[in-house]
Design a protein around this motif. Structure first.
Motif, PDB file in Angstrom:
ATOM      1  N   MET A 249       0.810  -1.209   0.000  1.00  0.00           N
ATOM      2  CA  MET A 249       0.000   0.000   0.000  1.00  0.00           C
ATOM      3  C   MET A 249       0.851   1.270   0.000  1.00  0.00           C
ATOM      4  SD  MET A 249      -3.346  -0.826   0.197  1.00  0.00           S
ATOM      5  CE  MET A 249      -2.951  -1.950  -1.144  1.00  0.00           C
ATOM      6  N   GLU A 250       1.952   1.233   0.758  1.00  0.00           N
ATOM      7  CA  GLU A 250       2.815   2.407   0.863  1.00  0.00           C
ATOM      8  C   GLU A 250       4.222   1.937   1.203  1.00  0.00           C
ATOM      9  OE1 GLU A 250       2.853   6.861   2.980  1.00  0.00           O
ATOM     10  OE2 GLU A 250       1.348   5.376   3.563  1.00  0.00           O
ATOM     11  N   HIS A 263      -1.010   7.020   3.085  1.00  0.00           N
ATOM     12  CA  HIS A 263      -2.092   6.092   2.754  1.00  0.00           C
ATOM     13  C   HIS A 263      -3.023   5.909   3.951  1.00  0.00           C
ATOM     14  CE1 HIS A 263      -4.197   2.552   1.255  1.00  0.00           C
ATOM     15  NE2 HIS A 263      -3.639   2.790   0.076  1.00  0.00           N
ATOM     16  N   CYS A 301      -9.651  -0.557  -5.407  1.00  0.00           N
ATOM     17  CA  CYS A 301      -8.751  -0.558  -4.252  1.00  0.00           C
ATOM     18  C   CYS A 301      -9.255  -1.579  -3.247  1.00  0.00           C
ATOM     19  CB  CYS A 301      -8.698   0.839  -3.620  1.00  0.00           C
ATOM     20  SG  CYS A 301      -7.712   0.892  -2.100  1.00  0.00           S
ATOM     21  N   CYS A 307     -12.266   1.818   4.020  1.00  0.00           N
ATOM     22  CA  CYS A 307     -11.608   3.120   4.091  1.00  0.00           C
ATOM     23  C   CYS A 307     -12.603   4.241   4.385  1.00  0.00           C
ATOM     24  CB  CYS A 307     -10.890   3.406   2.781  1.00  0.00           C
ATOM     25  SG  CYS A 307     -10.030   4.999   2.747  1.00  0.00           S
ATOM     26  N   SER A 330       3.145   5.247  -2.987  1.00  0.00           N
ATOM     27  CA  SER A 330       1.847   4.919  -2.428  1.00  0.00           C
ATOM     28  C   SER A 330       0.907   4.530  -3.555  1.00  0.00           C
ATOM     29  CB  SER A 330       1.275   6.106  -1.643  1.00  0.00           C
ATOM     30  OG  SER A 330       0.013   5.773  -1.095  1.00  0.00           O
ATOM     31  N   CYS A 332      -2.917   5.016  -3.972  1.00  0.00           N
ATOM     32  CA  CYS A 332      -4.149   5.575  -3.423  1.00  0.00           C
ATOM     33  C   CYS A 332      -4.678   6.660  -4.362  1.00  0.00           C
ATOM     34  CB  CYS A 332      -3.894   6.153  -2.033  1.00  0.00           C
ATOM     35  SG  CYS A 332      -5.386   6.821  -1.232  1.00  0.00           S
ATOM     36  N   HIS A 335      -4.139  10.659  -3.642  1.00  0.00           N
ATOM     37  CA  HIS A 335      -2.882  11.389  -3.849  1.00  0.00           C
ATOM     38  C   HIS A 335      -2.856  11.922  -5.275  1.00  0.00           C
ATOM     39  CE1 HIS A 335      -1.428   8.272  -0.713  1.00  0.00           C
ATOM     40  NE2 HIS A 335      -2.063   9.291  -0.144  1.00  0.00           N
TER      41      HIS A 335
END
Length: 335
Positions: A249-250, A263, A301, A307, A330, A332, A335
């Motif tokens: 994820m990051e 994230h 995602c 989330c 990341s 997401c 961003h």
């Protein structure tokens, strides 16, 4: 001139990856359902993970249980065979190494696990336990194995008198030191540390972490460090990757990640951890619902069903893996 070339070569090696993981996938076929209505499904344990381990640095992987951390480590150790992707060592895919090269790889890449006692043969004396990897993979003489075992014990704070003892004669912290001695006796380049301190008391945990850092500084080992405890990860790491449902994820340098997590999943992990001090105020990021099954990963995602910041696009399109800052990546849509 030769000295200049050697210095340039060493500098290049320090800046480059010693081990690279590229688009790693590990899948398992499992059976699900009721007794008379069972079906085969694919469990995606690791799903397209990429990262580099650089010389003399620690790369850590964090995430919830079942996210694929240990499966990634087992693939690097050649315990699990990847479904696709590559693990590159010295510019070679480890799945294509010859028998002799595989033996050298197993010497160069060692492991230390959570419970050292379960990996110890209670009938083996410590000299044989520490020297066993060299016996299996290198065929060095008995005298050389004994000497390397003695040196390794001294490096981890134990003595030559312990060579003739058995595992049951040592405490938990001493057993972990023995496991580290076994790993370093073959002069490895990379050590996979899978929850190496989580079963130890707090005071012993600190001693083992300091020992690992000291060995890294003096011997130049690279570590793949897997842990749940975020304070331990922050102390040990140069780079940290955050995994969820088999996907990264990051990923960022350690201090950057802990001071500026981007994230939502990383933010939620840090929010759930105990603060350094009770008076510290932190942003609370709470996830909804339960973790999806790795056999039924959500579309788009994979975090969007939990989330708190999810948008419509999150449930439709999988976010791209992007560099969002210097050595900071990341995946997401925010961003």
């Amino acid at each position: 001139m030769t000295g200049v070339k050697n210095l340039q070569s060493e500098a290049h090696e320090a800046d480059s990856a010693i081990l690279s993981v590229r688009a790693l996938q590990v899948q398992f076929n499992v059976r699900r359902g009721r007794i008379f209505n069972r079906r085969n499904v694919v469990l995606k344990a690791v799903d397209g993970v990429s990262f580099d381990i650089r010389a003399g640095e620690t790369f850590s992987i964090v995430g919830e249980s079942g996210c694929g951390k240990s499966t990634t480590a087992r693939s690097i150790l050649k315990v699990e065979r990847p479904t696709s992707g590559e693990i590159r060592w010295r510019d070679r895919d480890i799945q294509h190494l010859t028998e002799a090269e595989s033996g050298q790889y197993r010497l160069d890449v060692q492991a230390v696990f959570q419970d050292p006692y379960s990996s110890m043969n209670p009938r083996l004396r410590i000299a044989d336990f520490v020297g066993e990897p060299m016996l299996l993979n290198a065929g060095v003489s008995a005298q050389e194995r004994l000497e390397r075992a003695r040196v390794a014990l001294e490096q981890v704070g134990l003595g030559a008198d312990d060579l003739n003892n058995f595992p049951h004669e040592f405490s938990g912290g001493q057993r972990q030191r023995l496991a580290i001695a076994r790993a370093i006796a073959s002069n490895p380049r990379v050590i996979v540390l899978d929850e190496p301190v989580s079963s130890l008391d707090v005071s012993i945990r600190a001693q083992i972490m300091n020992l690992l850092k000291s060995l890294q500084e003096t011997q130049g080992y690279s570590y793949l460090f897997i842990a749940h405890h975020l304070g331990t990860v922050r102390y040990m790491s140069h780079m940290v990757g955050v995994m969820y449902l088999g996907r990264m994820m990051e990923m960022s340098e350690s201090e950057e990640l802990f001071t500026r997590p981007l994230h939502p999943y990383t933010q939620a992990l840090f929010s759930a951890a105990l603060p350094d001090h009770p008076d510290v105020e932190r942003q609370q990021v709470l996830l909804r619902n339960d973790v999806a099954a790795p056999t039924d990963i959500p579309r788009g995602c994979r975090l969007h069903t939990r989330c708190p910041f999810a948008k419509p696009v999150c449930g439709q399109v999988e976010p791209e893996w992007k560099e969002v800052g210097p050595r900071h990546w990341s995946a997401c849509h925010l961003h």
